[in-house]
Design a protein around this motif. Structure first.
Motif, PDB file in Angstrom:
ATOM      1  N   CYS A   1     -10.864  -6.069  -3.120  1.00  0.00           N
ATOM      2  CA  CYS A   1     -11.041  -5.213  -1.946  1.00  0.00           C
ATOM      3  C   CYS A   1     -11.121  -3.758  -2.402  1.00  0.00           C
ATOM      4  O   CYS A   1     -10.522  -3.375  -3.417  1.00  0.00           O
ATOM      5  N   GLY A   2     -11.847  -2.941  -1.663  1.00  0.00           N
ATOM      6  CA  GLY A   2     -11.984  -1.528  -1.997  1.00  0.00           C
ATOM      7  C   GLY A   2     -11.431  -0.637  -0.904  1.00  0.00           C
ATOM      8  O   GLY A   2     -11.695  -0.862   0.282  1.00  0.00           O
ATOM      9  N   LEU A   3     -10.635   0.366  -1.317  1.00  0.00           N
ATOM     10  CA  LEU A   3     -10.062   1.332  -0.375  1.00  0.00           C
ATOM     11  C   LEU A   3     -10.513   2.722  -0.805  1.00  0.00           C
ATOM     12  O   LEU A   3     -10.130   3.201  -1.875  1.00  0.00           O
ATOM     13  N   PRO A   4     -11.343   3.401   0.004  1.00  0.00           N
ATOM     14  CA  PRO A   4     -11.856   4.717  -0.414  1.00  0.00           C
ATOM     15  C   PRO A   4     -10.750   5.765  -0.408  1.00  0.00           C
ATOM     16  O   PRO A   4      -9.866   5.750   0.438  1.00  0.00           O
ATOM     17  N   SER A   5     -10.786   6.669  -1.409  1.00  0.00           N
ATOM     18  CA  SER A   5      -9.886   7.820  -1.450  1.00  0.00           C
ATOM     19  C   SER A   5     -10.727   9.073  -1.416  1.00  0.00           C
ATOM     20  O   SER A   5     -11.907   9.023  -1.052  1.00  0.00           O
ATOM     21  N   SER A   6     -10.163  10.221  -1.821  1.00  0.00           N
ATOM     22  CA  SER A   6     -10.870  11.498  -1.687  1.00  0.00           C
ATOM     23  C   SER A   6     -12.150  11.548  -2.513  1.00  0.00           C
ATOM     24  O   SER A   6     -13.163  12.054  -2.068  1.00  0.00           O
ATOM     25  N   ASN A   7     -12.116  11.022  -3.752  1.00  0.00           N
ATOM     26  CA  ASN A   7     -13.304  11.133  -4.604  1.00  0.00           C
ATOM     27  C   ASN A   7     -13.685   9.823  -5.293  1.00  0.00           C
ATOM     28  O   ASN A   7     -14.587   9.790  -6.103  1.00  0.00           O
TER      29      ASN A   7
ATOM     30  N   THR B   1     -13.105   5.104  -5.117  1.00  0.00           N
ATOM     31  CA  THR B   1     -12.619   3.920  -4.399  1.00  0.00           C
ATOM     32  C   THR B   1     -11.598   3.196  -5.267  1.00  0.00           C
ATOM     33  O   THR B   1     -11.852   2.915  -6.438  1.00  0.00           O
ATOM     34  N   VAL B   2     -10.412   2.901  -4.675  1.00  0.00           N
ATOM     35  CA  VAL B   2      -9.363   2.166  -5.377  1.00  0.00           C
ATOM     36  C   VAL B   2      -9.525   0.686  -5.067  1.00  0.00           C
ATOM     37  O   VAL B   2      -9.648   0.298  -3.895  1.00  0.00           O
ATOM     38  N   GLU B   3      -9.601  -0.134  -6.115  1.00  0.00           N
ATOM     39  CA  GLU B   3      -9.795  -1.567  -5.941  1.00  0.00           C
ATOM     40  C   GLU B   3      -8.455  -2.299  -6.021  1.00  0.00           C
ATOM     41  O   GLU B   3      -7.583  -1.943  -6.808  1.00  0.00           O
ATOM     42  N   TYR B   4      -8.304  -3.352  -5.202  1.00  0.00           N
ATOM     43  CA  TYR B   4      -7.097  -4.179  -5.143  1.00  0.00           C
ATOM     44  C   TYR B   4      -7.467  -5.631  -5.398  1.00  0.00           C
ATOM     45  O   TYR B   4      -8.484  -6.123  -4.878  1.00  0.00           O
ATOM     46  N   GLN B   5      -6.644  -6.324  -6.178  1.00  0.00           N
ATOM     47  CA  GLN B   5      -6.851  -7.725  -6.466  1.00  0.00           C
ATOM     48  C   GLN B   5      -6.594  -8.562  -5.215  1.00  0.00           C
ATOM     49  O   GLN B   5      -5.898  -8.129  -4.296  1.00  0.00           O
ATOM     50  N   PRO B   6      -7.174  -9.771  -5.159  1.00  0.00           N
ATOM     51  CA  PRO B   6      -6.894 -10.658  -4.019  1.00  0.00           C
ATOM     52  C   PRO B   6      -5.384 -10.850  -3.844  1.00  0.00           C
ATOM     53  O   PRO B   6      -4.666 -11.076  -4.806  1.00  0.00           O
ATOM     54  N   GLY B   7      -4.917 -10.731  -2.616  1.00  0.00           N
ATOM     55  CA  GLY B   7      -3.483 -10.830  -2.339  1.00  0.00           C
ATOM     56  C   GLY B   7      -2.781  -9.496  -2.396  1.00  0.00           C
ATOM     57  O   GLY B   7      -1.607  -9.414  -2.030  1.00  0.00           O
ATOM     58  N   GLY B   8      -3.457  -8.420  -2.870  1.00  0.00           N
ATOM     59  CA  GLY B   8      -2.837  -7.105  -2.919  1.00  0.00           C
ATOM     60  C   GLY B   8      -2.554  -6.570  -1.516  1.00  0.00           C
ATOM     61  O   GLY B   8      -3.256  -6.892  -0.560  1.00  0.00           O
ATOM     62  N   ARG B   9      -1.502  -5.746  -1.395  1.00  0.00           N
ATOM     63  CA  ARG B   9      -1.066  -5.251  -0.079  1.00  0.00           C
ATOM     64  C   ARG B   9      -1.076  -3.724  -0.063  1.00  0.00           C
ATOM     65  O   ARG B   9      -0.755  -3.092  -1.076  1.00  0.00           O
ATOM     66  N   ILE B  10      -1.448  -3.180   1.081  1.00  0.00           N
ATOM     67  CA  ILE B  10      -1.406  -1.734   1.281  1.00  0.00           C
ATOM     68  C   ILE B  10      -0.646  -1.475   2.582  1.00  0.00           C
ATOM     69  O   ILE B  10      -0.675  -2.303   3.506  1.00  0.00           O
ATOM     70  N   PRO B  11       0.094  -0.344   2.667  1.00  0.00           N
ATOM     71  CA  PRO B  11       0.843  -0.056   3.898  1.00  0.00           C
ATOM     72  C   PRO B  11      -0.078   0.333   5.038  1.00  0.00           C
ATOM     73  O   PRO B  11      -1.109   0.974   4.841  1.00  0.00           O
ATOM     74  N   ALA B  12       0.284  -0.103   6.248  1.00  0.00           N
ATOM     75  CA  ALA B  12      -0.437   0.234   7.470  1.00  0.00           C
ATOM     76  C   ALA B  12       0.550   0.863   8.446  1.00  0.00           C
ATOM     77  O   ALA B  12       1.760   0.788   8.240  1.00  0.00           O
ATOM     78  N   PRO B  13       0.102   1.514   9.507  1.00  0.00           N
ATOM     79  CA  PRO B  13       1.037   2.184  10.433  1.00  0.00           C
ATOM     80  C   PRO B  13       2.118   1.266  10.985  1.00  0.00           C
ATOM     81  O   PRO B  13       3.227   1.686  11.229  1.00  0.00           O
ATOM     82  N   CYS B  14       1.816  -0.011  11.175  1.00  0.00           N
ATOM     83  CA  CYS B  14       2.805  -0.919  11.765  1.00  0.00           C
ATOM     84  C   CYS B  14       2.966  -2.175  10.925  1.00  0.00           C
ATOM     85  O   CYS B  14       3.105  -3.283  11.455  1.00  0.00           O
ATOM     86  N   GLY B  15       2.949  -2.059   9.619  1.00  0.00           N
ATOM     87  CA  GLY B  15       3.135  -3.227   8.754  1.00  0.00           C
ATOM     88  C   GLY B  15       2.343  -3.091   7.467  1.00  0.00           C
ATOM     89  O   GLY B  15       2.234  -1.998   6.905  1.00  0.00           O
ATOM     90  N   ASN B  16       1.749  -4.167   6.975  1.00  0.00           N
ATOM     91  CA  ASN B  16       0.976  -4.163   5.741  1.00  0.00           C
ATOM     92  C   ASN B  16      -0.338  -4.897   5.962  1.00  0.00           C
ATOM     93  O   ASN B  16      -0.443  -5.796   6.816  1.00  0.00           O
ATOM     94  N   CYS B  17      -1.362  -4.513   5.173  1.00  0.00           N
ATOM     95  CA  CYS B  17      -2.653  -5.202   5.158  1.00  0.00           C
ATOM     96  C   CYS B  17      -2.804  -5.901   3.811  1.00  0.00           C
ATOM     97  O   CYS B  17      -2.408  -5.367   2.775  1.00  0.00           O
TER      98      CYS B  17
END
Length: 484
Positions: A64-70, A72-88
């Motif tokens: 999965c790719g998560l864009p940042s300022s300059n 894209t940060v890639e995450y392996q399958p199963g990786g988690r990122i914080p969300a306003p009301c939990g995790n994705c």
């Protein structure tokens, strides 16, 4: 493709629409748009696989790719990122945020009844937040309040309200008395205090503010109360003591003990009055007191037995169970604590402290010296008459005066050599001398320190010790031989 190379040679298959979206794992990312024109035949990953790092992988292995300022940060399958009301969680090349839903507010409830039956009052409504433990709270208010207007009040006092049933019980502080029975009659309209308050001196107060009175009281020993106390009013929490009994004013009513005064608690003895030999008792702070404490009371009552002391909780205990009161702090019996370089313990209501340093015995030619910032002294070689200059030294000594003493006291001194000589001159006074001694300068801010020596009989003996600030060479007395 190289000439003669087949799609199968690279793990792909030939299809008529090879540019169908999505083609790669990156086509799944939210910020990437997969462009598809007219279908073109060519090589494509098998169904259920996408291109990643020039290889065909299962869709479940896509990053999965998560864009940042300059970038894209890639995450392996199963990786988690914080969300306003939990995790994705990274699933099939995209972030699944189904488990991070924010709590929602329910619908508003109906408005409550108006707080006043006449005039202008307030009403409220509320709604619930569906948040669960660990999730953030809902955004937005959960309680709303607004004014509500009722029919005009028929001229009630400022602190009262109109009611269709103004004669409900209790109406006043006097209705709280157990000797007074408030009769509930048929409802009549009129003015009364708001709910939770009663009338006192034409003012609405809470029951906790009601005063107590001894008039018409059923206290058994009420006849022994003075005329002044009989007619006064007592605020909530006020206490009346009589012999060994006590009355406390609570919510307009006196709550009294009715003990047989001659039955004293354990460790106490009945005191028959000022002529009784048991009229005096000691507190835990008087365990080591030489002079007898003042009598606690000339009236009858229970006092501590001999060899027992009244502690801060009001109990009579032996000295071993006495607490220590040090600088407004209370330490239980036997409690140990540290103060600066000393270890202290509460023993028989008294703070007993020791340095906690191991016994130190210095060899001949060595003295105990207390280094700055150190708690325990050390042995250092004694310097006598060998120093080239006048210096200040600090030693740890034991000070005694008769039967009184104090251990481990830091005492300063001045030692060292200074310029001194005598020479002959061919004229009067024929002898010329220079005599300088190693002398002291006292501390200008604190020239002396006051200390108390502990005596064997428990008393203290005050002493005064000079505080040497620095040392210097100065003229000695009698050093000039010109007058001889």
């Amino acid at each position: 493709m190289c000439p003669g190379e087949l799609c199968e040679d690279r793990g792909k298959e030939f299809v008529s629409c090879a540019n169908h979206c999505p083609r790669t794992c990156t086509d799944l990312w939210d910020h990437v748009e997969c462009l598809q024109g007219t279908c073109k035949p060519g090589c494509r990953c098998p169904k259920g696989q996408l291109l990643q790092d020039s290889q065909c992988v299962l869709e479940s292995d896509c990053r999965c790719g998560l864009p940042s300022s300059n970038h894209t940060v890639e995450y392996q399958p199963g990786g988690r990122i914080p969300a306003p009301c939990g995790n994705c969680t990274c699933v099939n090349g995209i972030f699944d945020c189904s488990d991070s839903q924010c709590p929602e507010l329910s619908m508003w409830s109906m408005w409550s009844q108006c707080s006043r039956s006449c005039g202008t009052g307030q009403r409220t409504r509320s709604r619930d937040c569906g948040a669960i433990m660990g999730s953030p709270s809902c955004e937005g208010e959960t309680v709303q309040t607004e004014e509500c207007s009722q029919v005009p009040c028929p001229g009630c006092p400022e602190n009262q309200v109109f009611s269709i049933c103004a004669n409900i019980c209790p109406r006043s502080c006097s209705d709280l008395q157990p000797e007074t029975q408030c009769q509930q009659e048929a409802c009549e309209p009129g003015c009364l205090c708001p709910p939770g308050k009663v009338l006192q001196d034409e003012m609405c107060v809470s029951p906790e503010e009601c005063r107590c009175s001894l008039l018409n009281s059923s206290i058994p020993w009420i006849a022994d109360i003075s005329n002044v106390d009989w007619h006064r009013d007592y605020t909530d929490g006020s206490m009346i003591h009589h012999h060994c009994n006590t009355c406390v004013c609570r919510r307009g009513v006196f709550h009294c003990t009715e003990s047989d005064c001659e039955e004293c608690p354990e460790g106490e003895i009945w005191n028959g009055g000022i002529a009784d030999s048991h009229a005096c008792e000691r507190s835990c702070q008087d365990v080591y007191s030489v002079t007898a404490p003042s009598c606690i009371s000339a009236e009858q009552g229970c006092v501590c037995e001999a060899a027992r002391y009244r502690n801060s909780s009001g109990q009579c205990v032996t000295a071993a169970y006495c607490e220590c009161i040090v600088n407004d702090s209370i330490y239980p019996p036997g409690f140990e604590w540290e103060e600066a370089c000393e270890k202290c313990q509460c023993v028989n209501g008294r703070k007993i402290c020791s340095t906690g340093c191991s016994p130190l015995t210095c060899l001949e030619g060595f003295v105990k010296v207390e280094d700055p910032g150190k708690c325990c002294p050390v042995c250092r070689k004694e310097l006598i008459g060998v120093s080239a200059t006048c210096q200040r030294f600090t030693e740890v000594r034991n000070i005694s005066k008769g039967q009184c003493h104090l251990t481990n006291v830091a005492v300063s001194s001045c030692r060292g050599s200074c310029l001194s000589h005598v020479q002959v001159i061919p004229e009067e006074p024929y002898l010329q001398s220079v005599c300088e001694c190693c002398s002291y300068l006292l501390d200008p801010e604190k020239p002396v320190q006051f200390m108390n020596l502990e005596c064997d009989n428990g008393d203290v003996e005050p002493v005064v010790l000079p505080v040497i600030h620095s040392c210097e060479c100065s003229s000695c007395q009698g050093g000039d031989f010109s007058g001889r």
